[in-house]
Write a protein that holds these residues in place. Structure first.
Motif, PDB file in Angstrom:
ATOM      1  N   ARG A   6      16.448 100.775 -56.423  1.00 55.63           N
ATOM      2  CA  ARG A   6      15.874 101.568 -57.523  1.00 55.63           C
ATOM      3  C   ARG A   6      15.254 100.666 -58.586  1.00 55.63           C
ATOM      4  O   ARG A   6      14.192 100.976 -59.121  1.00 55.63           O
ATOM      5  CB  ARG A   6      16.928 102.482 -58.140  1.00 55.63           C
ATOM      6  CG  ARG A   6      17.088 103.774 -57.330  1.00 55.63           C
ATOM      7  CD  ARG A   6      18.015 104.734 -57.976  1.00 55.63           C
ATOM      8  NE  ARG A   6      19.343 104.322 -57.488  1.00 55.63           N
ATOM      9  CZ  ARG A   6      20.490 104.552 -58.085  1.00 55.63           C
ATOM     10  NH1 ARG A   6      20.522 105.198 -59.210  1.00 55.63           N
ATOM     11  NH2 ARG A   6      21.616 104.145 -57.560  1.00 55.63           N
ATOM     12  N   ARG A   7      15.924  99.551 -58.867  1.00 49.00           N
ATOM     13  CA  ARG A   7      15.365  98.592 -59.830  1.00 49.00           C
ATOM     14  C   ARG A   7      14.047  98.026 -59.320  1.00 49.00           C
ATOM     15  O   ARG A   7      13.101  97.837 -60.090  1.00 49.00           O
ATOM     16  CB  ARG A   7      16.365  97.467 -60.111  1.00 49.00           C
ATOM     17  CG  ARG A   7      17.547  97.927 -60.963  1.00 49.00           C
ATOM     18  CD  ARG A   7      18.633  96.894 -61.088  1.00 49.00           C
ATOM     19  NE  ARG A   7      18.172  95.583 -61.484  1.00 49.00           N
ATOM     20  CZ  ARG A   7      18.880  94.465 -61.305  1.00 49.00           C
ATOM     21  NH1 ARG A   7      20.082  94.512 -60.750  1.00 49.00           N
ATOM     22  NH2 ARG A   7      18.398  93.298 -61.684  1.00 49.00           N
ATOM     23  N   GLU A   9      11.948  99.567 -57.279  1.00 50.90           N
ATOM     24  CA  GLU A   9      10.961 100.645 -57.411  1.00 50.90           C
ATOM     25  C   GLU A   9      10.435 100.722 -58.843  1.00 50.90           C
ATOM     26  O   GLU A   9       9.235 100.914 -59.056  1.00 50.90           O
ATOM     27  CB  GLU A   9      11.577 101.985 -57.003  1.00 50.90           C
ATOM     28  CG  GLU A   9      11.796 102.130 -55.517  1.00 50.90           C
ATOM     29  CD  GLU A   9      12.568 103.397 -55.154  1.00 50.90           C
ATOM     30  OE1 GLU A   9      12.773 104.272 -56.033  1.00 50.90           O
ATOM     31  OE2 GLU A   9      12.965 103.507 -53.978  1.00 50.90           O
ATOM     32  N   ASP A  10      11.321 100.560 -59.835  1.00 53.65           N
ATOM     33  CA  ASP A  10      10.893 100.554 -61.237  1.00 53.65           C
ATOM     34  C   ASP A  10       9.964  99.369 -61.508  1.00 53.65           C
ATOM     35  O   ASP A  10       8.950  99.508 -62.206  1.00 53.65           O
ATOM     36  CB  ASP A  10      12.100 100.478 -62.179  1.00 53.65           C
ATOM     37  CG  ASP A  10      12.911 101.764 -62.200  1.00 53.65           C
ATOM     38  OD1 ASP A  10      12.383 102.816 -61.765  1.00 53.65           O
ATOM     39  OD2 ASP A  10      14.083 101.713 -62.631  1.00 53.65           O
ATOM     40  N   ALA A  11      10.300  98.210 -60.948  1.00 51.53           N
ATOM     41  CA  ALA A  11       9.456  97.027 -61.125  1.00 51.53           C
ATOM     42  C   ALA A  11       8.082  97.247 -60.489  1.00 51.53           C
ATOM     43  O   ALA A  11       7.054  96.883 -61.074  1.00 51.53           O
ATOM     44  CB  ALA A  11      10.138  95.792 -60.529  1.00 51.53           C
ATOM     45  N   GLU A  12       8.065  97.854 -59.310  1.00 51.76           N
ATOM     46  CA  GLU A  12       6.793  98.154 -58.640  1.00 51.76           C
ATOM     47  C   GLU A  12       5.953  99.122 -59.472  1.00 51.76           C
ATOM     48  O   GLU A  12       4.730  98.987 -59.559  1.00 51.76           O
ATOM     49  CB  GLU A  12       7.044  98.726 -57.247  1.00 51.76           C
ATOM     50  CG  GLU A  12       7.572  97.701 -56.275  1.00 51.76           C
ATOM     51  CD  GLU A  12       8.063  98.302 -54.968  1.00 51.76           C
ATOM     52  OE1 GLU A  12       8.400  99.519 -54.927  1.00 51.76           O
ATOM     53  OE2 GLU A  12       8.128  97.553 -53.981  1.00 51.76           O
ATOM     54  N   ARG A  13       6.596 100.076 -60.093  1.00 53.70           N
ATOM     55  CA  ARG A  13       5.901 101.026 -60.957  1.00 53.70           C
ATOM     56  C   ARG A  13       5.287 100.286 -62.152  1.00 53.70           C
ATOM     57  O   ARG A  13       4.134 100.523 -62.516  1.00 53.70           O
ATOM     58  CB  ARG A  13       6.867 102.119 -61.411  1.00 53.70           C
ATOM     59  CG  ARG A  13       6.225 103.364 -61.910  1.00 53.70           C
ATOM     60  CD  ARG A  13       7.166 104.544 -62.144  1.00 53.70           C
ATOM     61  NE  ARG A  13       8.602 104.321 -62.083  1.00 53.70           N
ATOM     62  CZ  ARG A  13       9.350 104.508 -60.977  1.00 53.70           C
ATOM     63  NH1 ARG A  13       8.799 104.896 -59.867  1.00 53.70           N
ATOM     64  NH2 ARG A  13      10.648 104.300 -61.012  1.00 53.70           N
ATOM     65  N   ASN A  14       6.058  99.373 -62.738  1.00 54.22           N
ATOM     66  CA  ASN A  14       5.526  98.582 -63.852  1.00 54.22           C
ATOM     67  C   ASN A  14       4.337  97.733 -63.405  1.00 54.22           C
ATOM     68  O   ASN A  14       3.365  97.580 -64.142  1.00 54.22           O
ATOM     69  CB  ASN A  14       6.619  97.689 -64.452  1.00 54.22           C
ATOM     70  CG  ASN A  14       7.576  98.470 -65.318  1.00 54.22           C
ATOM     71  OD1 ASN A  14       7.174  99.357 -66.059  1.00 54.22           O
ATOM     72  ND2 ASN A  14       8.854  98.157 -65.220  1.00 54.22           N
ATOM     73  N   CYS A  23       7.447  93.595 -65.448  1.00 55.25           N
ATOM     74  CA  CYS A  23       7.674  93.540 -63.999  1.00 55.25           C
ATOM     75  C   CYS A  23       8.248  92.184 -63.589  1.00 55.25           C
ATOM     76  O   CYS A  23       9.169  92.121 -62.783  1.00 55.25           O
ATOM     77  CB  CYS A  23       6.376  93.816 -63.262  1.00 55.25           C
ATOM     78  SG  CYS A  23       6.557  93.825 -61.476  1.00 55.25           S
ATOM     79  N   ALA A  26      11.951  91.935 -64.641  1.00 52.72           N
ATOM     80  CA  ALA A  26      12.791  92.793 -63.805  1.00 52.72           C
ATOM     81  C   ALA A  26      12.910  92.227 -62.393  1.00 52.72           C
ATOM     82  O   ALA A  26      14.010  92.167 -61.826  1.00 52.72           O
ATOM     83  CB  ALA A  26      12.210  94.203 -63.765  1.00 52.72           C
TER      84      ALA A  26
END
Length: 184
Positions: A6-7, A9-14, A23, A26
């Motif tokens: 999940r972390r 995925e958040d980094a990829e979103r950033n 990014c 993270a």
């Protein structure tokens, strides 16, 4: 691992939103956490520290979050124009550039091609290919035929040919002498 996924995925979103600094922070934290988890007893840590993403117990299978996190971190450093940090980052968690997993090595090689660092790319690719049997404890080659061909294509057409001169003859000879290539 679910939390780390999940972390990531958040980094990829950033990354997709262009928030490269966030990014990078993270992703680097994810890599450090992964290295702490995967550095099992009897592991071979890198020479720079006691963390390693490559051990006999953890050889980064397909879809491994380690490879995805490292690739994303390298891509972020590229976007931030922090090219000089890439090799240091990789050597912090892997024993050498020649021991990188295929996906990570290809991204590293593409960076070197972009920077026109052809000499280093040529030497490292040749070392990568010549050491492939010694990196893992597996009996089969770590590169499947498609991966091997992809590395050769990058080496010949994107590294050796741009060097020009004698390198073009060496590239042609390399292709003719190479018995592992499926088709060319």
């Amino acid at each position: 691992m679910e939390i780390l996924s999940r972390r990531l995925e958040d980094a990829e979103r950033n990354f997709a939103e262009g928030k490269y600094g966030i990014c990078f922070q993270a992703t680097h934290e994810i890599i450090k956490d992964l290295a702490a988890v995967t550095a099992l007893p009897g592991a071979q840590p890198s020479k720079r520290n006691q963390r390693s993403l490559q051990t006999d117990q953890h050889l980064c299978a397909d879809g491994c979050i380690c490879k995805a996190a490292v690739v994303l971190c390298v891509q972020v450093l590229f976007e931030l124009h922090r090219y000089s940090l890439v090799d240091d980052l990789l050597l912090t968690y892997y024993q050498s550039l020649t021991s990188l997993p295929f996906e990570v090595f290809v991204v590293w090689l593409q960076l070197k091609i972009h920077l026109k660092e052809y000499e280093q790319a040529t030497t490292t690719v040749r070392d990568f290919l010549s050491h492939e049997q010694f990196v893992t404890t597996r009996t089969e080659p770590r590169l499947n035929p498609e991966q091997y061909s992809a590395i050769i294509e990058l080496l010949v057409f994107h590294v050796m040919v741009p060097l020009g001169g004698q390198s073009i003859q060496e590239a042609m000879q390399f292709l003719q002498d190479n018995t592992r290539l499926v088709e060319w």
